[in-house]
Design a protein around this motif. Structure first.
Motif, PDB file in Angstrom:
ATOM      1  N   CYS A  64      -8.027  23.986   1.500  1.00  0.00           N
ATOM      2  CA  CYS A  64      -8.851  22.842   1.909  1.00  0.00           C
ATOM      3  C   CYS A  64      -8.285  21.545   1.323  1.00  0.00           C
ATOM      4  N   ALA A  65      -7.812  20.672   2.184  1.00  0.00           N
ATOM      5  CA  ALA A  65      -7.178  19.422   1.780  1.00  0.00           C
ATOM      6  C   ALA A  65      -8.182  18.453   1.166  1.00  0.00           C
ATOM      7  N   TYR A  66      -7.657  17.552   0.336  1.00  0.00           N
ATOM      8  CA  TYR A  66      -8.463  16.471  -0.235  1.00  0.00           C
ATOM      9  C   TYR A  66      -8.747  15.402   0.813  1.00  0.00           C
ATOM     10  N   PHE A  67      -9.886  14.736   0.671  1.00  0.00           N
ATOM     11  CA  PHE A  67     -10.208  13.573   1.485  1.00  0.00           C
ATOM     12  C   PHE A  67      -9.279  12.445   1.041  1.00  0.00           C
ATOM     13  N   THR A  68      -8.563  11.856   1.994  1.00  0.00           N
ATOM     14  CA  THR A  68      -7.603  10.798   1.693  1.00  0.00           C
ATOM     15  C   THR A  68      -7.916   9.573   2.539  1.00  0.00           C
ATOM     16  N   TYR A  69      -7.759   8.408   1.948  1.00  0.00           N
ATOM     17  CA  TYR A  69      -7.969   7.143   2.659  1.00  0.00           C
ATOM     18  C   TYR A  69      -6.944   6.136   2.151  1.00  0.00           C
ATOM     19  N   MET A  70      -6.815   5.031   2.847  1.00  0.00           N
ATOM     20  CA  MET A  70      -5.857   3.992   2.458  1.00  0.00           C
ATOM     21  C   MET A  70      -6.578   2.834   1.774  1.00  0.00           C
ATOM     22  N   ARG A  71      -5.993   2.379   0.662  1.00  0.00           N
ATOM     23  CA  ARG A  71      -6.504   1.187  -0.024  1.00  0.00           C
ATOM     24  C   ARG A  71      -5.297   0.317  -0.337  1.00  0.00           C
ATOM     25  N   ASP A  72      -5.303  -0.883   0.201  1.00  0.00           N
ATOM     26  CA  ASP A  72      -4.192  -1.817  -0.008  1.00  0.00           C
ATOM     27  C   ASP A  72      -2.845  -1.180   0.342  1.00  0.00           C
ATOM     28  N   GLY A  73      -2.828  -0.390   1.419  1.00  0.00           N
ATOM     29  CA  GLY A  73      -1.602   0.225   1.878  1.00  0.00           C
ATOM     30  C   GLY A  73      -1.146   1.449   1.097  1.00  0.00           C
ATOM     31  N   THR A  74      -1.980   1.897   0.155  1.00  0.00           N
ATOM     32  CA  THR A  74      -1.632   3.050  -0.664  1.00  0.00           C
ATOM     33  C   THR A  74      -2.638   4.170  -0.424  1.00  0.00           C
ATOM     34  N   PRO A  75      -2.147   5.403  -0.178  1.00  0.00           N
ATOM     35  CA  PRO A  75      -3.096   6.510   0.016  1.00  0.00           C
ATOM     36  C   PRO A  75      -3.847   6.835  -1.278  1.00  0.00           C
ATOM     37  N   GLN A  76      -5.132   7.017  -1.142  1.00  0.00           N
ATOM     38  CA  GLN A  76      -6.007   7.364  -2.269  1.00  0.00           C
ATOM     39  C   GLN A  76      -6.731   8.658  -1.917  1.00  0.00           C
ATOM     40  N   THR A  77      -7.089   9.436  -2.908  1.00  0.00           N
ATOM     41  CA  THR A  77      -7.857  10.653  -2.651  1.00  0.00           C
ATOM     42  C   THR A  77      -9.183  10.586  -3.379  1.00  0.00           C
ATOM     43  N   MET A  78     -10.145  11.305  -2.819  1.00  0.00           N
ATOM     44  CA  MET A  78     -11.457  11.479  -3.449  1.00  0.00           C
ATOM     45  C   MET A  78     -11.651  12.970  -3.638  1.00  0.00           C
ATOM     46  N   ASN A  79     -12.479  13.353  -4.578  1.00  0.00           N
ATOM     47  CA  ASN A  79     -12.681  14.770  -4.873  1.00  0.00           C
ATOM     48  C   ASN A  79     -13.670  15.399  -3.888  1.00  0.00           C
ATOM     49  N   TYR A  80     -13.302  15.326  -2.623  1.00  0.00           N
ATOM     50  CA  TYR A  80     -14.004  16.008  -1.541  1.00  0.00           C
ATOM     51  C   TYR A  80     -12.951  16.825  -0.806  1.00  0.00           C
ATOM     52  N   ARG A  81     -13.328  18.013  -0.338  1.00  0.00           N
ATOM     53  CA  ARG A  81     -12.386  18.899   0.337  1.00  0.00           C
ATOM     54  C   ARG A  81     -12.834  19.170   1.761  1.00  0.00           C
ATOM     55  N   CYS A  82     -11.865  19.257   2.650  1.00  0.00           N
ATOM     56  CA  CYS A  82     -12.131  19.524   4.063  1.00  0.00           C
ATOM     57  C   CYS A  82     -12.801  20.887   4.206  1.00  0.00           C
ATOM     58  N   ALA A  83     -13.877  20.924   4.942  1.00  0.00           N
ATOM     59  CA  ALA A  83     -14.609  22.180   5.150  1.00  0.00           C
ATOM     60  C   ALA A  83     -13.769  23.153   5.967  1.00  0.00           C
ATOM     61  N   PRO A  84     -13.811  24.432   5.630  1.00  0.00           N
ATOM     62  CA  PRO A  84     -13.126  25.441   6.444  1.00  0.00           C
ATOM     63  C   PRO A  84     -13.690  25.455   7.869  1.00  0.00           C
ATOM     64  N   ASP A  85     -12.861  25.849   8.820  1.00  0.00           N
ATOM     65  CA  ASP A  85     -13.238  25.812  10.231  1.00  0.00           C
ATOM     66  C   ASP A  85     -14.495  26.601  10.573  1.00  0.00           C
ATOM     67  N   ASP A  86     -14.733  27.713   9.866  1.00  0.00           N
ATOM     68  CA  ASP A  86     -15.867  28.566  10.248  1.00  0.00           C
ATOM     69  C   ASP A  86     -17.235  27.939   9.991  1.00  0.00           C
ATOM     70  N   VAL A  87     -17.316  26.875   9.202  1.00  0.00           N
ATOM     71  CA  VAL A  87     -18.625  26.259   8.939  1.00  0.00           C
ATOM     72  C   VAL A  87     -19.175  25.536  10.167  1.00  0.00           C
ATOM     73  N   TYR A  88     -18.306  25.224  11.120  1.00  0.00           N
ATOM     74  CA  TYR A  88     -18.733  24.454  12.285  1.00  0.00           C
ATOM     75  C   TYR A  88     -19.504  25.276  13.309  1.00  0.00           C
ATOM     76  N   ASP A  89     -19.467  26.609  13.180  1.00  0.00           N
ATOM     77  CA  ASP A  89     -20.205  27.428  14.144  1.00  0.00           C
ATOM     78  C   ASP A  89     -20.858  28.655  13.527  1.00  0.00           C
ATOM     79  N   ASP A  90     -20.918  28.724  12.218  1.00  0.00           N
ATOM     80  CA  ASP A  90     -21.498  29.881  11.533  1.00  0.00           C
ATOM     81  C   ASP A  90     -22.371  29.392  10.380  1.00  0.00           C
ATOM     82  N   ALA A  91     -23.685  29.531  10.538  1.00  0.00           N
ATOM     83  CA  ALA A  91     -24.618  29.033   9.518  1.00  0.00           C
ATOM     84  C   ALA A  91     -24.421  29.731   8.170  1.00  0.00           C
TER      85      ALA A  91
END
Length: 115
Positions: A64-91
């Motif tokens: 699960c990748a880190y949440f990444t965004y750009m700040r002043d042209g530099t990639p930054q990360t936050m301590n959030y992780r991409c949800a696995p695919d199965d959460v989108y259709d399996d409660a």
């Protein structure tokens, strides 16, 4: 950053047995809370679960990748992780993967309220 309302509704429905999911709009996306505890953010059609050092190995093992965004042209990360695919259709998967995110939210230091 924008938030998919249908995804937020799905998260709330899947996690209803655990508590009440609420949201707060932030920079076009949304921060999700379970009974007042931050546990995820929604950016467009992607769910990102809160992580911390205690849960890092779990997220790493699942790829699960880190949440990444750009700040002043530099990639930054936050301590959030991409949800696995199965959460989108399996409660059950949603609840399973939300659990460490909720725990991370409970472990996070509380911010002082503004006067």
């Amino acid at each position: 950053m924008s938030a998919d309302a249908g995804l937020i509704d799905w998260v709330a429905e899947a996690l209803a047995p655990l508590g009440t999911v609420t949201k707060r709009r932030m920079m076009g996306g949304a921060v999700l809370y379970l009974d007042g505890v931050v546990f995820a953010i929604v950016d467009d059609e992607t769910l990102w679960f809160k992580a911390d050092t205690e849960s890092a190995a779990l997220w790493d093992a699942a790829g699960c990748a880190y949440f990444t965004y750009m700040r002043d042209g530099t990639p930054q990360t936050m301590n959030y992780r991409c949800a696995p695919d199965d959460v989108y259709d399996d409660a059950d998967a949603m609840r399973e993967w939300a659990a460490p995110a909720i725990a991370a939210g409970r472990r996070a230091p509380r911010k002082a309220k503004r006067a």
